[in-house]
Scaffold this motif. Structure first.
Motif, PDB file in Angstrom:
ATOM      1  N   ILE A 159       0.832  -1.204   0.000  1.00  0.00           N
ATOM      2  CA  ILE A 159       0.000   0.000   0.000  1.00  0.00           C
ATOM      3  C   ILE A 159       0.869   1.256   0.000  1.00  0.00           C
ATOM      4  O   ILE A 159       0.563   2.243  -0.677  1.00  0.00           O
ATOM      5  CB  ILE A 159      -0.947   0.001   1.218  1.00  0.00           C
ATOM      6  CG1 ILE A 159      -1.992  -1.112   1.072  1.00  0.00           C
ATOM      7  CG2 ILE A 159      -1.649   1.352   1.363  1.00  0.00           C
ATOM      8  CD1 ILE A 159      -2.859  -1.301   2.298  1.00  0.00           C
ATOM      9  N   VAL A 160       1.956   1.224   0.762  1.00  0.00           N
ATOM     10  CA  VAL A 160       2.876   2.368   0.786  1.00  0.00           C
ATOM     11  C   VAL A 160       3.425   2.626  -0.616  1.00  0.00           C
ATOM     12  O   VAL A 160       3.533   3.779  -1.061  1.00  0.00           O
ATOM     13  CB  VAL A 160       4.031   2.120   1.780  1.00  0.00           C
ATOM     14  CG1 VAL A 160       5.104   3.195   1.630  1.00  0.00           C
ATOM     15  CG2 VAL A 160       3.505   2.107   3.209  1.00  0.00           C
ATOM     16  N   GLU A 161       3.742   1.554  -1.324  1.00  0.00           N
ATOM     17  CA  GLU A 161       4.229   1.700  -2.700  1.00  0.00           C
ATOM     18  C   GLU A 161       3.144   2.283  -3.595  1.00  0.00           C
ATOM     19  O   GLU A 161       3.418   3.124  -4.461  1.00  0.00           O
ATOM     20  CB  GLU A 161       4.684   0.340  -3.233  1.00  0.00           C
ATOM     21  CG  GLU A 161       5.896  -0.227  -2.500  1.00  0.00           C
ATOM     22  CD  GLU A 161       6.222  -1.650  -2.927  1.00  0.00           C
ATOM     23  OE1 GLU A 161       5.408  -2.241  -3.680  1.00  0.00           O
ATOM     24  OE2 GLU A 161       7.274  -2.169  -2.511  1.00  0.00           O
ATOM     25  N   ASP A 162       1.894   1.853  -3.380  1.00  0.00           N
ATOM     26  CA  ASP A 162       0.771   2.387  -4.155  1.00  0.00           C
ATOM     27  C   ASP A 162       0.596   3.883  -3.895  1.00  0.00           C
ATOM     28  O   ASP A 162       0.312   4.663  -4.813  1.00  0.00           O
ATOM     29  CB  ASP A 162      -0.520   1.649  -3.799  1.00  0.00           C
ATOM     30  CG  ASP A 162      -0.526   0.209  -4.285  1.00  0.00           C
ATOM     31  OD1 ASP A 162       0.284  -0.109  -5.180  1.00  0.00           O
ATOM     32  OD2 ASP A 162      -1.335  -0.587  -3.763  1.00  0.00           O
ATOM     33  N   ALA A 217       0.889   9.397  -5.601  1.00  0.00           N
ATOM     34  CA  ALA A 217       1.287  10.770  -5.277  1.00  0.00           C
ATOM     35  C   ALA A 217       2.129  11.386  -6.381  1.00  0.00           C
ATOM     36  O   ALA A 217       2.167  12.611  -6.543  1.00  0.00           O
ATOM     37  CB  ALA A 217       2.051  10.788  -3.958  1.00  0.00           C
ATOM     38  N   ALA A 218       2.795  10.540  -7.142  1.00  0.00           N
ATOM     39  CA  ALA A 218       3.657  11.042  -8.218  1.00  0.00           C
ATOM     40  C   ALA A 218       2.876  11.367  -9.487  1.00  0.00           C
ATOM     41  O   ALA A 218       3.432  11.904 -10.447  1.00  0.00           O
ATOM     42  CB  ALA A 218       4.737  10.015  -8.536  1.00  0.00           C
ATOM     43  N   ASP A 219       1.577  11.066  -9.467  1.00  0.00           N
ATOM     44  CA  ASP A 219       0.772  11.246 -10.678  1.00  0.00           C
ATOM     45  C   ASP A 219       0.253  12.663 -10.880  1.00  0.00           C
ATOM     46  O   ASP A 219      -0.384  12.947 -11.884  1.00  0.00           O
ATOM     47  CB  ASP A 219      -0.422  10.279 -10.668  1.00  0.00           C
ATOM     48  CG  ASP A 219       0.024   8.855 -10.951  1.00  0.00           C
ATOM     49  OD1 ASP A 219       1.137   8.690 -11.480  1.00  0.00           O
ATOM     50  OD2 ASP A 219      -0.735   7.927 -10.634  1.00  0.00           O
ATOM     51  N   GLU A 224      -7.044  16.154  -6.075  1.00  0.00           N
ATOM     52  CA  GLU A 224      -8.062  15.443  -6.840  1.00  0.00           C
ATOM     53  C   GLU A 224      -7.443  14.177  -7.419  1.00  0.00           C
ATOM     54  O   GLU A 224      -7.358  13.993  -8.625  1.00  0.00           O
ATOM     55  CB  GLU A 224      -8.622  16.337  -7.947  1.00  0.00           C
ATOM     56  CG  GLU A 224      -9.335  17.579  -7.426  1.00  0.00           C
ATOM     57  CD  GLU A 224      -9.927  18.416  -8.546  1.00  0.00           C
ATOM     58  OE1 GLU A 224      -9.839  17.982  -9.706  1.00  0.00           O
ATOM     59  OE2 GLU A 224     -10.479  19.488  -8.254  1.00  0.00           O
ATOM     60  N   ASN A 225      -7.001  13.334  -6.524  1.00  0.00           N
ATOM     61  CA  ASN A 225      -6.301  12.119  -6.923  1.00  0.00           C
ATOM     62  C   ASN A 225      -7.002  10.932  -6.279  1.00  0.00           C
ATOM     63  O   ASN A 225      -6.720  10.556  -5.146  1.00  0.00           O
ATOM     64  CB  ASN A 225      -4.835  12.204  -6.474  1.00  0.00           C
ATOM     65  CG  ASN A 225      -3.984  11.103  -7.084  1.00  0.00           C
ATOM     66  OD1 ASN A 225      -4.463  10.003  -7.309  1.00  0.00           O
ATOM     67  ND2 ASN A 225      -2.723  11.418  -7.348  1.00  0.00           N
ATOM     68  N   ALA A 226      -7.960  10.353  -7.011  1.00  0.00           N
ATOM     69  CA  ALA A 226      -8.763   9.256  -6.462  1.00  0.00           C
ATOM     70  C   ALA A 226      -7.917   8.042  -6.081  1.00  0.00           C
ATOM     71  O   ALA A 226      -8.124   7.459  -5.008  1.00  0.00           O
ATOM     72  CB  ALA A 226      -9.850   8.860  -7.458  1.00  0.00           C
ATOM     73  N   PRO A 227      -6.954   7.618  -6.914  1.00  0.00           N
ATOM     74  CA  PRO A 227      -6.117   6.472  -6.524  1.00  0.00           C
ATOM     75  C   PRO A 227      -5.345   6.720  -5.234  1.00  0.00           C
ATOM     76  O   PRO A 227      -5.182   5.816  -4.413  1.00  0.00           O
ATOM     77  CB  PRO A 227      -5.175   6.301  -7.720  1.00  0.00           C
ATOM     78  CG  PRO A 227      -5.927   6.872  -8.874  1.00  0.00           C
ATOM     79  CD  PRO A 227      -6.666   8.045  -8.295  1.00  0.00           C
ATOM     80  N   LEU A 228      -4.878   7.952  -5.054  1.00  0.00           N
ATOM     81  CA  LEU A 228      -4.135   8.284  -3.839  1.00  0.00           C
ATOM     82  C   LEU A 228      -5.042   8.211  -2.619  1.00  0.00           C
ATOM     83  O   LEU A 228      -4.671   7.652  -1.582  1.00  0.00           O
ATOM     84  CB  LEU A 228      -3.527   9.684  -3.960  1.00  0.00           C
ATOM     85  CG  LEU A 228      -2.781  10.208  -2.718  1.00  0.00           C
ATOM     86  CD1 LEU A 228      -1.609   9.301  -2.371  1.00  0.00           C
ATOM     87  CD2 LEU A 228      -2.298  11.639  -2.959  1.00  0.00           C
ATOM     88  N   GLU A 229      -6.242   8.765  -2.748  1.00  0.00           N
ATOM     89  CA  GLU A 229      -7.185   8.744  -1.627  1.00  0.00           C
ATOM     90  C   GLU A 229      -7.581   7.310  -1.280  1.00  0.00           C
ATOM     91  O   GLU A 229      -7.665   6.941  -0.103  1.00  0.00           O
ATOM     92  CB  GLU A 229      -8.435   9.555  -1.984  1.00  0.00           C
ATOM     93  CG  GLU A 229      -9.406   9.746  -0.830  1.00  0.00           C
ATOM     94  CD  GLU A 229      -8.824  10.566   0.299  1.00  0.00           C
ATOM     95  OE1 GLU A 229      -9.274  10.380   1.446  1.00  0.00           O
ATOM     96  OE2 GLU A 229      -7.915  11.384   0.053  1.00  0.00           O
ATOM     97  N   ALA A 230      -7.799   6.490  -2.310  1.00  0.00           N
ATOM     98  CA  ALA A 230      -8.165   5.093  -2.077  1.00  0.00           C
ATOM     99  C   ALA A 230      -7.039   4.339  -1.378  1.00  0.00           C
ATOM    100  O   ALA A 230      -7.280   3.530  -0.475  1.00  0.00           O
ATOM    101  CB  ALA A 230      -8.506   4.421  -3.404  1.00  0.00           C
TER     102      ALA A 230
END
Length: 280
Positions: free
Chosen positions: A154-157, A162-164, A169-175
């Motif tokens: 998860i930390v890697e995710d 975060a690099a995106d 407004e970063n849904a993958p980061l929030e998830a």
């Protein structure tokens, strides 16, 4: 023959109802940062306990009452009250947003601690041990290892998300952050349990008397139907594996009883009488 596209009201409700996981994610996203860190693991534990894939409109008050009994109401400490408060606010949010039709929050009863600060500081190490079966202990150790490995992923995710770009407004980061909160909460819960765990030695127990760790059979005196269970601490309870908590209606009624005894249990269908037909 005339046809209609009208969908039955019950089906409509089922289709529009949120799962607990989805409701949890929706709630966490709107939480203030200053309260999210402490509350998120507690709500995540509540979601796991009920089952994250369940539709929230399928939850009944008796389940909230059982959670209340297991995780807080009978221990009027500040810590227990804060844990239940986080869940109560979550349920209040669901009612306010009309995701549920009944006020489930009222079934979480918060009690004021009667323990003074002086008494708390005078006895900081009075922690109750938790008795686990060997299989339950092994399963928790296995689950802990899996969660720790999952946390690394998860930390890697989070780092990749975060690099995106714009983190606002970063849904993958929030998830990923929400998944991290749930994993960390569960890890802390398991570690706390294992720290005070005592493995039950069945050889030293009375086999005819029901105790924590006992396997037993109950016969419904009205239908002669037989139920097989194992009595365990709330931390190890798993109805799907026939492991019932000592705080459940059946568990609290049968603890300490002996082979041949009858117990009366209050159920949604009324009082049921069972006979202890086998112990092990």
């Amino acid at each position: 023959m005339a046809t209609t596209s009208e969908v039955p009201e019950q089906v409509q409700k089922e289709e529009t109802s949120l799962s607990l996981n989805k409701a949890f994610q929706t709630y966490v996203r709107q939480m203030p940062k200053e309260t999210k860190k402490a509350a998120q693991p507690e709500i995540a534990k509540f979601v796991r306990w009920l089952g994250g894939d369940r539709l929230i409109n399928s939850i009944v008050p008796s389940e909230i009452g059982e959670y209340n009994d297991i995780f807080g109401a009978k221990t009027a400490t500040r810590d227990a009250t804060e844990r239940l408060s986080a869940v109560k606010l979550f349920l209040t949010f669901l009612k306010k947003k009309e995701h549920i039709n009944i006020n489930l929050a009222q079934h979480l009863r918060l009690r004021k601690s009667r323990v003074s600060a002086a008494k708390v500081s005078a006895a900081p190490n009075q922690t109750r041990s938790i008795r686990l079966t060997q299989s339950g202990y092994n399963e928790m150790k296995k689950q802990l290892t899996q969660l720790q490995n999952e946390r690394v992923k998860i930390v890697e995710d989070i780092q990749r998300a975060a690099a995106d770009g714009d983190v606002r407004e970063n849904a993958p980061l929030e998830a990923a952050r929400e998944a991290q909160g749930m994993a960390v909460g569960k890890i802390q819960e398991i570690e706390a349990t294992l720290k005070v765990a005592v493995i039950i030695d069945a050889k030293n127990e009375d086999r005819d008397r029901v105790h924590i760790g006992s396997k037993f059979e109950l016969t419904d005196t009205s239908s002669t139907k037989v139920f097989k269970y194992q009595l365990v601490e709330p931390n190890e309870a798993n109805p799907l594996a026939s492991k019932i908590s000592i705080l459940s209606p059946v568990g609290s009624a049968i603890l300490g009883k002996t082979l041949g005894d009858e117990i009366t249990v209050k159920t949604p269908r009324g009082e049921q009488v069972y006979k202890i037909s086998k112990t092990a």
